[in-house]
Design a protein around this motif. Structure first.
Motif, short mmCIF file in Angstrom:
data_model
loop_
_atom_site.label_atom_id
_atom_site.label_comp_id
_atom_site.label_asym_id
_atom_site.label_seq_id
_atom_site.Cartn_x
_atom_site.Cartn_y
_atom_site.Cartn_z
N PRO A 1 32.86 37.84 53.40
CA PRO A 1 34.15 37.12 53.36
C PRO A 1 34.22 36.14 52.19
N VAL A 2 35.43 35.93 51.71
CA VAL A 2 35.66 35.03 50.57
C VAL A 2 36.52 33.85 51.03
N PRO A 3 36.07 32.61 50.79
CA PRO A 3 36.85 31.45 51.21
C PRO A 3 38.17 31.34 50.46
N ALA A 4 39.17 30.73 51.10
CA ALA A 4 40.49 30.57 50.48
C ALA A 4 40.38 29.78 49.17
N ARG A 5 39.51 28.79 49.13
CA ARG A 5 39.34 28.01 47.89
C ARG A 5 38.97 28.90 46.72
N MET B 1 40.81 32.14 41.87
CA MET B 1 40.90 33.39 41.11
C MET B 1 42.34 33.77 40.78
N ALA B 2 43.29 33.23 41.53
CA ALA B 2 44.69 33.63 41.37
C ALA B 2 45.34 32.86 40.22
N LYS B 3 44.89 33.16 39.02
CA LYS B 3 45.36 32.45 37.82
C LYS B 3 45.43 33.45 36.68
N HIS B 4 46.13 33.09 35.61
CA HIS B 4 46.07 33.91 34.41
C HIS B 4 44.67 33.82 33.84
N PRO B 5 44.15 34.92 33.33
CA PRO B 5 42.86 34.83 32.65
C PRO B 5 42.97 33.95 31.39
N ILE B 6 41.84 33.42 30.95
CA ILE B 6 41.82 32.69 29.68
C ILE B 6 40.92 33.44 28.71
N GLY B 7 40.99 33.13 27.45
CA GLY B 7 40.14 33.79 26.47
C GLY B 7 38.68 33.39 26.67
N HIS B 8 37.78 34.37 26.59
CA HIS B 8 36.38 34.03 26.87
C HIS B 8 35.69 33.43 25.66
N ARG B 9 36.37 33.36 24.50
CA ARG B 9 35.78 32.66 23.36
C ARG B 9 36.40 31.28 23.19
N SER B 10 37.12 30.83 24.23
CA SER B 10 37.77 29.52 24.14
C SER B 10 36.83 28.40 24.55
N LYS B 11 37.19 27.19 24.16
CA LYS B 11 36.43 26.00 24.56
C LYS B 11 36.43 25.85 26.07
N ALA B 12 37.59 26.13 26.68
CA ALA B 12 37.72 25.98 28.13
C ALA B 12 36.74 26.92 28.85
N PRO C 1 34.17 39.18 33.60
CA PRO C 1 35.31 39.33 34.52
C PRO C 1 35.85 37.92 34.80
N ILE C 2 36.72 37.46 33.94
CA ILE C 2 37.06 36.03 33.88
C ILE C 2 37.55 35.46 35.22
N ASN C 3 38.42 36.20 35.89
CA ASN C 3 38.93 35.66 37.16
C ASN C 3 37.85 35.59 38.23
N LEU C 4 36.92 36.52 38.15
CA LEU C 4 35.79 36.47 39.09
C LEU C 4 34.91 35.25 38.76
N VAL C 5 34.82 34.94 37.49
CA VAL C 5 34.06 33.76 37.08
C VAL C 5 34.73 32.48 37.58
N PHE C 6 36.07 32.45 37.58
CA PHE C 6 36.78 31.31 38.19
C PHE C 6 36.34 31.17 39.66
N GLY C 7 36.28 32.31 40.32
CA GLY C 7 35.87 32.31 41.73
C GLY C 7 34.44 31.83 41.89
N LEU C 8 33.57 32.31 41.01
CA LEU C 8 32.16 31.90 41.06
C LEU C 8 32.01 30.39 40.87
N GLN C 9 32.77 29.87 39.92
CA GLN C 9 32.72 28.43 39.66
C GLN C 9 33.03 27.65 40.94
N GLU C 10 34.08 28.08 41.63
CA GLU C 10 34.48 27.39 42.85
C GLU C 10 33.46 27.60 43.98
N ALA C 11 32.96 28.82 44.10
CA ALA C 11 32.00 29.12 45.16
C ALA C 11 30.72 28.30 44.97
#
Ligand SMILES: *Cc1c(COP(=O)(O)O)cnc(C)c1O
Length: 383
Positions: free
Chosen positions: A14-18, A23-34, A244-254
């Motif tokens: 299972p995946v938490p709502a947080r 993950m529910a965001k626009h992807p960002i460039g992976h060579r960006s500072k962010a 997989p940028i959006n998955l990475v957003f999820g990983l950051q939060e998890a």
């Protein structure tokens, strides 16, 4: 009922709502500072989770890809390796090693039993020429619910001195302590959809100094899974290829959620879920597959005798929207498995026990006191 699914399988978990929201965001460039800032944070937190000072590498692969990377980066064709085989995953690592032309010796144990440390010891002690280059072990063998004695096998590897230990920690990492640096585990692989509380698509490999040294002379072919490329990029808070940028957003939060909970609390929670699941199943008159002493903290395998395992599974699914896993290979139809890994809490286990009881009654099984499963699980949680 729609959208009321309870996923109690050993991956995906299972995946938490947080995490879903992150993950529910626009992807960002992976060579960006962010992106660089995110990469910096996840590397630090992955190192924390692995209890290591060496940067953990994140790859866009499932757990099998992480293990394949863990094998092919440190070995050369013809190298002798020992592979522990007591379930589907151990067998798979033996197969991969053979495909790459390694000289594979399988150390087998019956499915449902743990690997015998003494067998590793005697093979390693007998190897005076130091020809054995690696020992490949599955820590928590998900197909049977058996936990192998990684610490014991690792001690035998350390006494040998030459061989690396390559560990499938896919369902132990994040469920119990895997002290990578303290034990000197050379290569440790894991995957997103297990203890990480995120959807499938990322694999992780922790690599120690001794393994990086072996990397310098290892000649098996590799490109996408070349960990040297990943290591260089990670050191610069970057990635070798598009992540997989959006998955990475999820990983950051998890990982943030894991840090908030704390390592010890995470391990304690899994241990309690394991004990409560086993106690509940026993109280409902069902047999466990595998002994308590070698039970995985991530998954409980059950071998019913008077009711068909697949009937239990399909009833749990149809009546209660609870997914359980079936058996694999020759255990298909013989066992079912309850996953309690990642984003799973005591309420989930109580729910499974209550639903399991109702399912057994529906299937004509009444050799238990009503409420016994929940009561037994509850007793563990109260203790
Ligand atoms: C899930 C799992 C894997 C990886 O399987 P993938 O489907 O490739 O993610 C490897 N080892 C174990 C013990 C597992 O449970």
């Amino acid at each position: 009922m729609l959208d009321k699914q309870l996923l109690m399988i050993p991956g995906p978990t299972p995946v938490p709502a947080r995490v879903l929201h992150a993950m529910a965001k626009h992807p960002i460039g992976h060579r960006s500072k962010a992106y660089g800032k995110i990469q910096e944070e996840i590397t630090a937190n992955l190192n924390w989770l692995h209890q290591t000072q060496h940067n953990v590498q994140a790859l866009t692969v499932s757990g099998t890809g992480a293990m394949e990377a863990g094998i092919i980066n440190f070995l050369s064709a013809g190298d002798r390796v020992l592979v522990g085989c007591n379930g589907k995953f151990g067998d798979r690592w033996g197969d991969i090693a053979e495909k790459y032309g390694l000289q594979v010796e399988r150390i087998n144990a019956e499915w449902g039993k743990p690997l015998d440390v003494a067998e590793f010891q005697s093979k390693l002690e007998a190897d005076k020429e130091k020809e054995i280059k690696a020992v490949i072990v599955t820590h928590s063998e998900t197909s049977t619910g058996v936990l192998n004695d990684l610490e014991g096998i690792n001690k035998a590897v350390k006494a040998h001195g030459e061989a690396l230990i390559i560990v499938d920690a896919v369902t132990s990492l994040g469920a119990m302590s895997v002290p990578v640096d303290e034990w000197g585990l050379d290569v440790v692989a894991s995957g997103a959809q297990k203890g990480y509380m995120i959807p499938p698509g990322l694999g992780f490999v922790a690599v120690g100094e001794k393994a990086w040294k072996a990397y310098e002379t290892a000649t098996l072919p590799k490109y996408y899974l070349d960990l040297g490329l990943h290591r260089k990029a990670t050191a610069k808070n970057s990635t070798a290829f598009t992540p997989p940028i959006n998955l990475v957003f999820g990983l950051q939060e998890a990982l943030r959620m894991m840090k908030e909970e704390g390592l010890e609390n995470i391990f304690t929670r899994h241990n309690r879920l394991k004990k409560a699941s086993r106690a509940g199943v026993k109280a409902l008159g069902l047999s466990l597959f595998g002994a308590d002493e070698v039970a995985s903290p991530a998954v409980t395998a059950v071998m019913p005798t008077d009711v068909e395992a697949e009937k239990i599974r399909s009833t749990m699914q149809q009546k209660f929207d609870i997914s359980l896993a079936g058996g694999q290979n020759h255990l298909k139809g013989k066992i079912f498995r309850i996953g309690h890994l990642g984003f799973v809490c005591e309420r989930d286990t109580l729910t499974v026990m209550a639903a399991l009881e109702a399912t057994l009654q529906e299937l004509g099984q009444n050799n238990f006191t009503p409420g016994a499963g929940v009561a037994a699980a509850n007793q563990v949680f109260a203790g």
